[in-house]
Design an enzyme around this catalytic site. Structure first.
Site, PDB file in Angstrom:
ATOM      1  N   ASP A 197      39.727  38.739  51.859  1.00  0.00           N
ATOM      2  CA  ASP A 197      38.390  38.519  50.715  1.00  0.00           C
ATOM      3  C   ASP A 197      37.403  37.530  51.655  1.00  0.00           C
ATOM      4  O   ASP A 197      37.541  36.650  52.205  1.00  0.00           O
ATOM      5  CB  ASP A 197      38.784  38.037  49.494  1.00  0.00           C
ATOM      6  N   ASP A 202      35.827  37.666  39.526  1.00  0.00           N
ATOM      7  CA  ASP A 202      36.512  36.388  39.907  1.00  0.00           C
ATOM      8  C   ASP A 202      36.239  35.263  38.781  1.00  0.00           C
ATOM      9  O   ASP A 202      35.146  34.818  38.776  1.00  0.00           O
ATOM     10  CB  ASP A 202      35.872  35.948  41.396  1.00  0.00           C
ATOM     11  N   GLU A 249      37.459  31.799  37.626  1.00  0.00           N
ATOM     12  CA  GLU A 249      38.305  30.531  37.865  1.00  0.00           C
ATOM     13  C   GLU A 249      37.647  29.384  37.540  1.00  0.00           C
ATOM     14  O   GLU A 249      36.565  29.256  37.010  1.00  0.00           O
ATOM     15  CB  GLU A 249      38.695  30.645  39.417  1.00  0.00           C
TER      16      GLU A 249
END
Length: 272
Positions: free
Chosen positions: A71, A160, A162
């Protein structure tokens, strides 16, 4: 001499006035407060080492039936895709967007470069739930590279979600508020693309910020973040993972991942 004394007094007075104005002025808006990074600079796994640490990497034997990936974000700049391909990397995710204002300036080279070599590619969105709603961020993502094509070469978009690199770990949201934000993003992405988005997260963050919510595991593939020799406990709601980010110190590109299956299975997953 009187002239110079008077001029000195004027200079001193002006200097003191300027100093007082400087001290009383707020910091420039373009400078992050408290040393926080600038908005847009976040990347997948930005908080993993600080919060979960690193304890080895999966042994080669455990990865024999899995497919290597990477990534990338603007931190990598122009990526050497040929070297990655030659080393066995077969899929890649590129950061496309963050919030509702940021787009990755290297997106085209990264997203198309992997595709041109034959990799299966996808795009991800770095969530900032403190700046805009989930549906609005899903729209921004789809409009700036996060769509999906049924061509067996394009992976569903990834959310994503987080640790917040800019402030409070949970973006100032309650656990129920965070779940609602994620649901809004996922629902809008599904309505725009026809695919369920992948959720990238870490078990410890998920437990802290969603209260261990278990309602997404039946529909949304899990991309787990853990830099260790085993994947460890999964977030509530999932019994298996689809992808695993296992290190931030891999070759050529730091962030390396494995897809939990063969290359043929990867293309099946891309097709949906």
């Amino acid at each position: 001499m009187a002239f110079f004394r008077g001029r000195s007094r004027l200079c001193l007075t002006g200097a003191l006035t300027g100093l007082l104005m400087f001290l009383s002025s707020p910091p420039a808006a373009s400078e992050p407060s408290g040393g926080a990074p600038e908005r847009g600079s976040a990347y997948m796994g930005i908080g993993v080492l600080a919060h979960d640490g690193e304890s080895g990497s999966p042994p080669p034997a455990a990865r024999a039936s899995q497919t290597e990936g990477v990534d990338v974000s603007s931190h990598q700049g122009d990526v050497d895709w040929q070297t990655l391909w030659d080393s066995g990397t077969r899929w890649a995710y590129t950061k496309a967007t963050e919030g509702t204002s940021y787009t990755n300036p290297y997106f085209t080279q990264q997203y198309d470069g992997s595709f041109d070599l034959g990799m299966v590619r996808g795009a991800y969105h770095f969530a900032t739930p403190d700046t805009a709603g989930g549906a609005a961020q899903a729209d921004w993502f789809v409009q700036h590279g996060g769509g999906w094509s049924n061509d067996a070469k394009t992976l569903p978009g990834a959310l994503d979600i987080e640790w917040n690199p800019y402030g409070d770990a949970c973006y100032g949201k309650s656990q129920s508020g965070m779940v609602s934000w994620i649901r809004d993003f996922l629902n809008r992405y599904k309505s725009r693309t026809g695919r369920d988005a992948v959720i990238y997260t870490a078990t410890s963050w998920w437990t802290e910020c969603t209260g261990g919510y278990d309602g997404f595991g039946a529909t949304n593939p899990l991309w787990i973040a853990r830099y260790a020799s085993t994947v460890g406990p999964l977030p509530a709601g999932w019994t298996s993972y689809t992808m695993w980010q296992y290190t931030s110190s891999g070759a050529t590109v730091g962030d390396h991942d494995i897809f939990n299956g063969s290359q043929d299975r990867l293309r099946e997953f891309a097709t949906g």
